[in-house]
Design a protein around this motif. Structure first.
Motif, PDB file in Angstrom:
ATOM      1  N   UNK A 268      13.431  39.696  17.519  1.00  0.00           N
ATOM      2  CA  UNK A 268      12.109  40.348  17.437  1.00  0.00           C
ATOM      3  C   UNK A 268      11.902  41.020  16.079  1.00  0.00           C
ATOM      4  N   UNK A 269      12.945  41.643  15.586  1.00  0.00           N
ATOM      5  CA  UNK A 269      12.834  42.298  14.267  1.00  0.00           C
ATOM      6  C   UNK A 269      12.533  41.255  13.186  1.00  0.00           C
TER       7      UNK A 269
ATOM      8  N   UNK B  54      15.516  44.147   7.970  1.00  0.00           N
ATOM      9  CA  UNK B  54      15.818  44.189   9.412  1.00  0.00           C
ATOM     10  C   UNK B  54      16.591  45.452   9.779  1.00  0.00           C
ATOM     11  N   UNK B  55      17.578  45.797   8.967  1.00  0.00           N
ATOM     12  CA  UNK B  55      18.405  46.952   9.342  1.00  0.00           C
ATOM     13  C   UNK B  55      17.700  48.298   9.154  1.00  0.00           C
ATOM     14  N   UNK B  56      16.478  48.253   8.635  1.00  0.00           N
ATOM     15  CA  UNK B  56      15.701  49.500   8.525  1.00  0.00           C
ATOM     16  C   UNK B  56      14.905  49.785   9.805  1.00  0.00           C
TER      17      UNK B  56
ATOM     18  N   UNK C  75      12.570  52.914  17.106  1.00  0.00           N
ATOM     19  CA  UNK C  75      11.501  53.328  16.178  1.00  0.00           C
ATOM     20  C   UNK C  75      10.129  52.960  16.739  1.00  0.00           C
ATOM     21  N   UNK C  76       9.140  53.830  16.508  1.00  0.00           N
ATOM     22  CA  UNK C  76       7.764  53.480  16.889  1.00  0.00           C
ATOM     23  C   UNK C  76       7.291  52.345  15.994  1.00  0.00           C
ATOM     24  N   UNK C  77       6.634  51.366  16.607  1.00  0.00           N
ATOM     25  CA  UNK C  77       6.131  50.255  15.793  1.00  0.00           C
ATOM     26  C   UNK C  77       4.786  50.615  15.152  1.00  0.00           C
TER      27      UNK C  77
END
Lengths: 85, 207
Positions: free
Chosen positions: A8-9, A23-25, A30-32
Motif C-alpha cells: 500500500x505504501x 516508503x520508510x517515511x 500516520x494520518x494519510x
C-alpha cells in the motif's frame, strides 16, 4: 499483513505521485490526510479507484473513505477483510 | 484611466530541454525525456511545491515558467498582487485528454483516474499558478492555431488600461505528443522592453 502494508505504501507513493516521500517515511499509523501525508480530496478519489481496481472493493458511499483511509494500518485491515481479488 | 506606455518586464521560455530567463540560460539537460527534464528543472530552480508532481505536463510547463517570473514578485510585499493571467496554446489539454480516454476505452477495464480527469481542461494550469501565488485576478486561456501576439497584446493592454489588472502574465504553453514549449512574458508599467506586437513576436521567435 506486513506485505500488504508495504504494498500500500508503494502504491500510494507511485499512484499519488508523492515524489518527495520515501516508503520508510510512512509509519503504519500516520494520518494519510491533514497533518500526516497531506493527501487531498482528489487523492481520496484516487484511493477509492485503487481499492476497486486492485482489490475488488467497491465503496458505495465515498464518505466511508474517511474512516478507511485514516492510516495504512486501517486500510490494510479493511482490505484484508473485504478484498475480492 | 491614464496609463503610461506599457513594458515587457521579463520573459521566460522552456523548450528543447532548456529554460531561459530573458536572454539567460538558467537550466539545460539534453540527456532526458520531457518528464525527467521538467523534474530536474523543478529541483534545480528550487521550486519547492510538492503538488507540482501531481500536475499534468501542460500545468507543469506553465507552472514552472510562471514560477520563475512570479516568485521574486510573490516574495516582495511591495509588488502589485493584481496580476492577471492570459495564456494560450493550440493543443488545449489534448495530451491529458488522450490519457483519460485510454483509461475509459475498455469497458471491461473501466477505471478512469480522478487525478488525470481534473487536468482535462487547459485552464487548470491557471488555477495552479493562482493558488501558488495567491492571485485573485482575471485569468483566461485561449486556443489559437498559432501563437497570436496581436490578440495577447490587445488583451493585456485592455486589462491594464481599464484597471482590471496591475500587470499581466501572458504567453503560450503547448504540449502535444513529443512536442512542448512555453513562452511567458510579464506586461507591466515597468521594464525596458516596449510592449507591442513586434517585440512580442521577436521575443517568441528568438527562443
Amino acid at each position: 499483513m506486513s506485505d500488504l502494508k508495504q504494498e500500500l505504501k508503494e502504491k500510494i507513493i507511485t499512484q499519488l505521485n508523492l515524489e518527495d516521500i520515501a516508503i520508510d517515511e510512512i509509519a503504519d499509523n500516520d494520518s494519510l490526510f491533514g497533518d500526516g501525508l497531506g493527501l487531498d480530496s482528489i487523492d481520496a478519489l484516487e484511493l477509492i479507484v485503487m481499492l476497486d481496481k486492485d482489490y475488488g472493493i467497491k465503496l458505495t458511499d465515498p464518505k466511508e473513505g474517511k474512516k478507511i483511509f485514516e492510516s495504512i494500518e486501517v486500510m490494510a485491515n479493511y482490505i484484508t477483510k473485504h478484498r475480492t481479488k | 484611466m491614464k496609463v503610461e506606455q506599457l513594458k515587457i518586464k521579463e520573459y521566460c521560455s522552456i523548450f528543447n530541454n532548456k529554460v531561459m530567463l530573458n536572454e539567460q540560460l538558467i537550466f539545460e539537460n539534453q540527456e532526458t525525456d520531457f518528464s525527467s527534464f521538467i523534474k530536474l528543472a523543478y529541483k534545480k530552480l528550487d521550486t519547492n511545491y510538492p503538488k507540482f508532481f501531481k500536475m499534468d505536463d501542460l500545468s507543469k510547463l506553465g507552472f514552472l515558467a510562471a514560477d520563475i517570473l512570479l516568485k521574486p514578485i510573490s516574495s516582495d510585499s511591495e509588488r502589485p498582487k493584481n496580476i492577471a493571467l492570459a495564456f494560450s496554446n493550440s493543443a488545449s489539454s489534448l495530451e491529458t485528454d488522450r490519457k483519460h480516454q485510454n483509461s475509459i476505452v475498455d469497458k471491461e477495464n473501466y477505471f478512469p483516474s480522478p487525478a488525470i480527469f481534473v487536468y482535462t481542461l487547459p485552464n487548470i494550469c491557471l488555477g495552479e499558478i493562482s493558488i501558488r501565488h495567491k492571485l485573485y485576478s482575471e485569468n483566461s486561456f485561449f486556443i489559437f492555431n498559432h501563437f497570436n501576439a496581436g490578440y495577447l497584446y490587445d488583451y493585456a493592454t485592455c486589462l491594464i488600461k481599464t484597471g482590471k489588472a496591475d500587470e499581466v502574465l501572458c504567453g503560450w504553453i503547448n504540449r502535444d505528443a513529443d512536442d512542448y514549449e512555453a513562452f511567458l512574458y510579464l506586461v507591466s508599467t515597468e521594464g525596458s522592453i516596449a510592449h507591442n506586437k513586434e517585440e512580442i513576436i521577436k521575443l517568441y521567435t528568438r527562443k
